[in-house]
Design an enzyme around this catalytic site. Structure first.
Site, short mmCIF file in Angstrom:
data_model
loop_
_atom_site.label_atom_id
_atom_site.label_comp_id
_atom_site.label_asym_id
_atom_site.label_seq_id
_atom_site.Cartn_x
_atom_site.Cartn_y
_atom_site.Cartn_z
N HIS A 66 4.63 -24.62 -0.10
CA HIS A 66 4.75 -23.50 0.85
C HIS A 66 3.62 -23.63 1.87
O HIS A 66 2.77 -22.77 2.00
CB HIS A 66 4.66 -22.18 0.08
N VAL A 77 2.99 -6.78 1.83
CA VAL A 77 4.10 -7.48 1.18
C VAL A 77 4.55 -6.72 -0.08
O VAL A 77 5.75 -6.50 -0.29
CB VAL A 77 3.71 -8.94 0.83
N1 APR Z 1 -5.92 -6.57 -8.09
C1 APR Z 1 -4.98 -5.85 -7.44
N2 APR Z 1 -4.85 -5.83 -6.11
C2 APR Z 1 -5.69 -6.57 -5.39
C3 APR Z 1 -6.70 -7.36 -6.00
C4 APR Z 1 -6.80 -7.34 -7.41
N3 APR Z 1 -7.72 -8.04 -8.07
N4 APR Z 1 -7.40 -7.98 -5.01
C5 APR Z 1 -6.84 -7.60 -3.85
N5 APR Z 1 -5.81 -6.75 -4.07
C6 APR Z 1 -4.94 -6.07 -3.11
C7 APR Z 1 -5.62 -5.61 -1.84
O1 APR Z 1 -6.35 -4.42 -2.03
C8 APR Z 1 -4.43 -5.45 -0.89
O2 APR Z 1 -3.94 -4.11 -0.88
O3 APR Z 1 -3.92 -6.96 -2.66
C9 APR Z 1 -3.37 -6.38 -1.48
C10 APR Z 1 -2.96 -7.49 -0.53
O4 APR Z 1 -2.32 -6.90 0.52
P1 APR Z 1 -2.52 -7.31 2.06
O5 APR Z 1 -3.95 -7.58 2.33
O6 APR Z 1 -1.79 -6.29 2.88
O7 APR Z 1 -1.79 -8.72 2.15
P2 APR Z 1 -0.22 -8.99 2.25
O8 APR Z 1 0.14 -9.21 3.67
O9 APR Z 1 0.53 -7.98 1.47
O10 APR Z 1 -0.13 -10.39 1.51
C11 APR Z 1 -0.35 -10.48 0.12
O11 APR Z 1 1.16 -12.26 -0.27
O12 APR Z 1 2.48 -13.48 1.17
C12 APR Z 1 1.28 -13.46 0.46
O13 APR Z 1 -0.24 -14.73 1.87
C13 APR Z 1 0.07 -13.47 1.38
O14 APR Z 1 -1.50 -13.92 -0.39
C14 APR Z 1 -0.99 -12.93 0.47
C15 APR Z 1 -0.19 -11.91 -0.35
#
Ligand code: APR
Length: 314
Positions: free
Chosen positions: A177, A14
């Protein structure tokens, strides 16, 4: 707003798609990506940066290796979090993402003290509430992005049903949501024509159900959650702030008496501009809608109470 620097915390599906969408529109001068896995932010910043040779304004894209390298942003988008795994309960996921949110917000407070925060991580309404409590900032500076996405999903369903109007449909989704979100076909329009003058009540009910299942339908096919529509919805909201366009998006905001509630974050129509939340629009809900809204608020409150009971906010 000078500077036009946008930070994105969480460079996953995202976050990176939001960055790409922003870069392709060109309103943003500079984008900085941070991820707890630095290689992810660095790799995606290079890839998106290389795409901007063909973007309208050559937006600059970089990665922040540490939280302190993402500083003085005008807007920070938070998409950091972990997805729910099969062995996790809803409360487990809530506790994990709440802890991440607390850390992330504390860094933003330190390094981008004048920013507006756009929260995207789920469970969205609760994560936005945490950002309010942990920053203590004025409520116009903390916004949750959910309704912008849910209403674009609803518009998609409306256009499929009526067979015309793509890009002219204005759909409204309020509430949480999640399971109790409230798609509102009675006040949705296609090219200014009220939906109830175009399709039957049954078709409107079908649109409501399909909108509520919008996220789950994509997971069914991709085995992961959506990112193109969320990314575009994020960039549309960010552009409204940078352009000060005062566009109406249903957004998760802290209520302070509006709709009869206080100290709760929930989705309602909001005017988005340079100050973040410029105005909260109070719809006149009928009794049935009031009941649905109360149910939605109660479901968010339940999650906030789980955190309160575990002394998360102390
Ligand atoms: N600080 C920074 N980044 C982090 C941290 C943190 N403390 N913890 C996790 N992350 C990063 C992960 O390493 C990962 O790259 O957050 C990212 C999340 O990305 P994805 O797992 O690809 O998830 P995504 O599909 O992008 O969704 C992210 O948005 O729509 C919402 O429900 C969804 O909560 C979720 C978020």
């Amino acid at each position: 707003m000078v500077g036009r620097k946008v930070g994105i915390v969480g460079a996953g599906f995202v976050g990176a798609t939001a960055a790409y969408s922003l870069a392709m529109v060109g309103t943003v001068r500079e984008i900085v990506l941070f991820d707890i896995v630095p290689e992810v932010a660095i790799g995606k910043a290079i890839d998106i940066g290389q795409s901007t040779n063909y973007s309208p304004k050559g937006t600059i894209v970089s990665a922040a290796p540490t939280p302190s390298d993402m500083r003085d942003c005008d807007i920070v988008v938070i998409t950091a979090g972990v997805p729910r795994r099969s062995e996790m309960t809803r409360a487990d996921l809530l506790n994990i993402n709440a802890k991440i949110m607390k850390e992330v917000v504390s860094d933003i407070k330190k390094y981008s003290p004048n920013a507006i925060i756009l929260v995207v991580s789920n469970p969205l309404d609760v994560m936005t509430y945490i950002a309010h409590i942990e920053t203590g900032w004025e409520r116009n500076r903390i916004i949750g992005m959910a309704g912008a996405l849910d209403s674009s999903r609803m518009a998609y369903q409306i256009n499929k049903k009526v067979g015309f109007g793509s890009g002219q449909t204005r759909a409204m989704v309020i509430g949480d949501h999640g399971q109790n979100m409230i798609p509102y076909p009675e006040i949705s329009t296609v090219g200014g024509v009220p939906l109830d003058q175009l399709i039957s009540k049954e078709d409107m009910e079908d649109i409501v159900e399909k909108t509520k299942e919008g996220g789950a339908e994509i997971v069914k096919y991709l085995k992961t959650s959506a990112y193109y529509a969320p990314g575009r919805a994020i960039s549309a909201m960010v552009e409204s702030m940078l352009d000060d366009s005062k566009t109406v998006f249903p957004s998760a905001v802290m209520l302070d008496g509006e709709y009869g509630y206080k100290d709760i974050v929930v989705g309602v129509p909001v005017v988005i501009g340079a100050n973040g939340v410029e105005e909260i629009i109070e719809l006149k809900l009928d009794d049935e809608m009031k009941k649905k809204f109360a149910k939605s608020v109660a479901s968010i409150q339940e999650s906030i109470d789980i955190l309160k009971n575990s002394n998360f906010f102390s």
